[in-house]
Design an enzyme around this catalytic site. Structure first.
Site, mmCIF file in Angstrom:
data_model
loop_
_atom_site.group_PDB
_atom_site.id
_atom_site.type_symbol
_atom_site.label_atom_id
_atom_site.label_comp_id
_atom_site.label_asym_id
_atom_site.label_seq_id
_atom_site.Cartn_x
_atom_site.Cartn_y
_atom_site.Cartn_z
ATOM 1 N N SER A 1 0.865 -1.182 0.000
ATOM 2 C CA SER A 1 0.000 0.000 0.000
ATOM 3 C C SER A 1 0.892 1.218 0.000
ATOM 4 C CB SER A 1 -0.875 0.061 1.254
ATOM 5 O OG SER A 1 -1.926 -0.843 1.142
ATOM 6 N N GLU B 1 -0.488 18.694 -6.323
ATOM 7 C CA GLU B 1 -1.788 18.733 -6.992
ATOM 8 C C GLU B 1 -2.771 17.738 -6.387
ATOM 9 O OE1 GLU B 1 1.161 18.250 -8.335
ATOM 10 O OE2 GLU B 1 1.559 19.982 -9.593
ATOM 11 N N SER B 2 -2.471 17.037 -5.306
ATOM 12 C CA SER B 2 -3.314 16.101 -4.522
ATOM 13 C C SER B 2 -2.584 14.778 -4.242
ATOM 14 C CB SER B 2 -4.684 15.853 -5.118
ATOM 15 O OG SER B 2 -5.472 17.025 -4.957
ATOM 16 N N HIS C 1 -3.165 0.151 -3.730
ATOM 17 C CA HIS C 1 -3.220 -1.029 -2.858
ATOM 18 C C HIS C 1 -3.139 -2.236 -3.792
ATOM 19 C CE1 HIS C 1 -4.437 1.648 0.310
ATOM 20 N NE2 HIS C 1 -5.284 2.169 -0.551
ATOM 21 N N CYS D 1 -5.806 18.319 -8.982
ATOM 22 C CA CYS D 1 -6.512 19.567 -9.248
ATOM 23 C C CYS D 1 -5.616 20.386 -10.174
ATOM 24 C CB CYS D 1 -6.839 20.304 -7.953
ATOM 25 S SG CYS D 1 -5.442 20.530 -6.895
ATOM 26 N N GLN E 1 15.076 -18.800 -3.087
ATOM 27 C CA GLN E 1 14.424 -17.700 -2.370
ATOM 28 C C GLN E 1 14.774 -16.375 -3.047
ATOM 29 O OE1 GLN E 1 16.307 -18.443 1.389
ATOM 30 N NE2 GLN E 1 18.302 -18.543 0.404
ATOM 31 N N HIS F 1 25.979 -12.978 15.424
ATOM 32 C CA HIS F 1 27.157 -13.760 15.027
ATOM 33 C C HIS F 1 28.099 -14.036 16.198
ATOM 34 C CE1 HIS F 1 25.871 -12.274 10.918
ATOM 35 N NE2 HIS F 1 25.715 -13.575 10.923
ATOM 36 N N ASP G 1 25.927 -15.327 4.798
ATOM 37 C CA ASP G 1 26.442 -13.949 4.877
ATOM 38 C C ASP G 1 27.884 -13.911 5.364
ATOM 39 O OD1 ASP G 1 26.261 -14.036 7.831
ATOM 40 O OD2 ASP G 1 24.109 -13.946 7.468
ATOM 41 N N GLU H 1 26.604 -23.874 2.420
ATOM 42 C CA GLU H 1 25.496 -22.929 2.212
ATOM 43 C C GLU H 1 24.775 -23.316 0.927
ATOM 44 O OE1 GLU H 1 23.864 -20.055 3.533
ATOM 45 O OE2 GLU H 1 22.733 -20.276 1.659
ATOM 46 N N ASP I 1 23.693 -28.489 -0.422
ATOM 47 C CA ASP I 1 22.610 -28.752 0.529
ATOM 48 C C ASP I 1 23.176 -29.255 1.872
ATOM 49 O OD1 ASP I 1 20.437 -29.606 1.909
ATOM 50 O OD2 ASP I 1 19.655 -30.934 0.347
ATOM 51 N N GLY I 2 23.040 -28.455 2.896
ATOM 52 C CA GLY I 2 23.571 -28.795 4.218
ATOM 53 C C GLY I 2 22.884 -30.007 4.819
ATOM 54 N N PRO J 1 13.772 -23.054 2.034
ATOM 55 C CA PRO J 1 14.889 -23.996 2.022
ATOM 56 C C PRO J 1 15.356 -24.424 3.417
ATOM 57 C CG PRO J 1 15.621 -21.800 1.340
ATOM 58 C CD PRO J 1 14.125 -21.770 1.414
HETATM 59 N N1 SPD Z 1 14.204 -14.461 11.525
HETATM 60 C C1 SPD Z 1 15.610 -14.553 11.411
HETATM 61 C C2 SPD Z 1 16.169 -15.884 11.683
HETATM 62 C C3 SPD Z 1 17.660 -15.915 11.686
HETATM 63 C C4 SPD Z 1 18.232 -16.382 10.439
HETATM 64 N N2 SPD Z 1 19.652 -16.470 10.372
HETATM 65 C C5 SPD Z 1 20.303 -15.241 10.223
HETATM 66 C C6 SPD Z 1 21.539 -15.362 9.440
HETATM 67 C C7 SPD Z 1 22.649 -14.603 10.033
HETATM 68 N N3 SPD Z 1 23.892 -15.143 9.679
#
Ligand code: SPD
Length: 427
Positions: free
Chosen positions: A56, A63-64, A69, A84, A173, A204, A228, A248, A279-280, A305
């Site tokens: 939203s 002008e307004s 949405h 206007c 994702q 961390h 990250d 990762e 895949d971990g 995932p």
């Molecule tokens: N809602 C957040 C859950 C935490 C996810 N991991 C965060 C990654 C940081 N390295």
């Protein structure tokens, strides 16, 4: 036709691109551009994203206004443009139709403030008008775009600048780096906040150091998730470490953070690191028994995932892959925001590691919904949360590494639970 003060078009944009309909930054940009194309003077804009879907927003113009949405799940946007003066709203209409890739649309145009029905007040507003136009004619407009991480009844919103540094739909994702006003750049996966420049150290430091110090000699570490790079950065501060294996699933997360969050993603070139993009969950299944001193599960929330990172089979495989005195630390969700996942994970760990071998450590993250978050432990052997180095050892580690959250006090205190949390994990 009789004269009116304003002109209002009410527009139905249908069969639009659903991804665009859910993209708060793109919609804000398109609405502002539509106003400018129609030669309006933009004063400010405020836009909000709703989870899981919908945007939203309003662009206030001299002008307004233009307002929108959206219902992405229906590919639908309800737009209205109120003007206007001489502004041509249909220019804005044409622009938005293109931007939203609307395949069908309709609009009605109505006159607002028919002068035949109004009585003009008999006072001199000339001076008010000139004052007002001095004020409402700025060279800039302010924006108010909000990113919201929420469930059906609670939310955490961060205002962001509208700046989008990275936006890729990976096979797993949507990976985004946005810029928030208060917390700097932020990594978002789908519509969830993962980490931000300004508060990443809370998470961390707390996923890494309590477990690392609980173990007498942590040498071989497995990190699952953590794209990250913040968790490996912290683990690699410990000189006892010989190898870190990080698995990762989403290479796009690593790419995004290397480029835009370099202070978090600072250890990807470390010689002790083996980085696997894969895949971990499968990795843990195939891992040789008795291999790791610590396994850190730095996953996202139990949707998409990361769902399998909350399963019994996964934690049983982690248990097998740990050495005798091994320690598992898993992102444990929030006892307030996601009570169900929090409890279920703890019961799973109690089942696998033992009832008194699944302690919970609480910490605070201002950018996660409710702010209260947890790491959940599985202690395989005789390690325990009270067997830790003397205070001076931890104090000098903290000061040498410039840590900003973790300290000797929290090493044990973070495991002290408020009564309601302790009750949640009582069997
Ligand atoms: N809602 C957040 C859950 C935490 C996810 N991991 C965060 C990654 C940081 N390295």
């Amino acid at each position: 036709m009789s004269k009116a003060l304003g002109n209002h078009i009410l527009v139905e944009f249908m069969n639009c691109d659903p991804h665009i309909m859910n993209d708060v930054a793109a919609i804000e940009r398109d609405m502002v551009d539509a106003a400018k194309k129609a030669e309006a003077t933009v004063i400010n804009s405020t836009f909000h994203h709703f989870s899981p879907y919908g945007v939203s927003g309003v662009v206030v113009i001299q002008e307004s206004h233009l307002a929108i949405h959206t219902w992405p799940e229906y590919g639908y946007a309800a737009v209205d443009v109120f003007t206007c003066g001489d502004m041509n709203s249909w220019i804005a209409f044409d622009h938005l139709k293109e931007c939203f890739k609307s395949k069908s649309y309709s609009a009605i145009e109505i006159k607002r403030g028919s002068v035949n029905l109004l009585t003009r007040n008999d006072f001199d507003i000339t001076s008010m008008r000139s004052k007002a136009s001095e004020w409402v004619n700025p060279d800039f407009y302010t924006r108010n775009v909000w990113f919201t991480d929420k469930d059906e009844s609670q939310a955490l919103s961060l205002r962001f600048t509208g700046e989008v540094f990275f936006d890729v739909q990976s096979p797993f994702q949507r990976v985004r780096i946005l810029e928030s006003y208060k917390y700097g750049k932020m990594l978002a996966l789908d519509d969830m906040v993962m980490t931000t420049e300004k508060d990443e150290f809370h998470y961390h430091e707390m996923i890494s150091h309590p477990g690392m110090f609980m173990h007498p000699n942590p040498k071989n570490i497995l990190v699952i998730g953590g794209g990250d790079g913040g968790t490996i950065r912290e683990v690699l501060r410990h000189t006892s470490v010989e190898t870190v294996t990080m698995v990762e699933i989403d290479g796009a997360v690593i790419d995004a953070c290397k480029e835009h969050l370099p202070q978090i993603a600072s250890s990807f070139d470390h010689p002790k690191l083996t980085l696997i993009v894969g895949d971990g969950i499968a990795f843990a299944k195939e891992a040789a028994p008795n291999t790791y001193d610590l396994i850190l599960v730095d996953g996202s929330d139990p949707v998409g995932p990361a769902e399998g990172l909350f399963s019994t089979a996964f934690y049983q495989n982690c248990f097998n892959a740990l050495k005798e005195d091994g320690i598992l630390v898993a992102q444990g969700e929030s006892p307030k925001f996601n009570e169900k996942a929090f409890k279920e994970l703890n019961f799973t760990l109690q089942e696998i590691f033992g009832t008194d071998k699944a302690p919970v450590s609480l910490f605070f993250v201002p950018t996660y919904p409710t702010g209260m978050w947890s790491f959940q432990y599985g202690l395989k052997g005789n390690v325990g949360q009270n067997q830790v180095p003397e205070k001076p050892v931890i104090d000098s580690f903290v000061s040498e590494n410039g840590l900003r959250y973790y300290n000797h006090g929290l090493q044990t205190a973070s495991f002290a639970l408020p009564n309601f949390v302790a009750d949640l994990v009582k069997k």
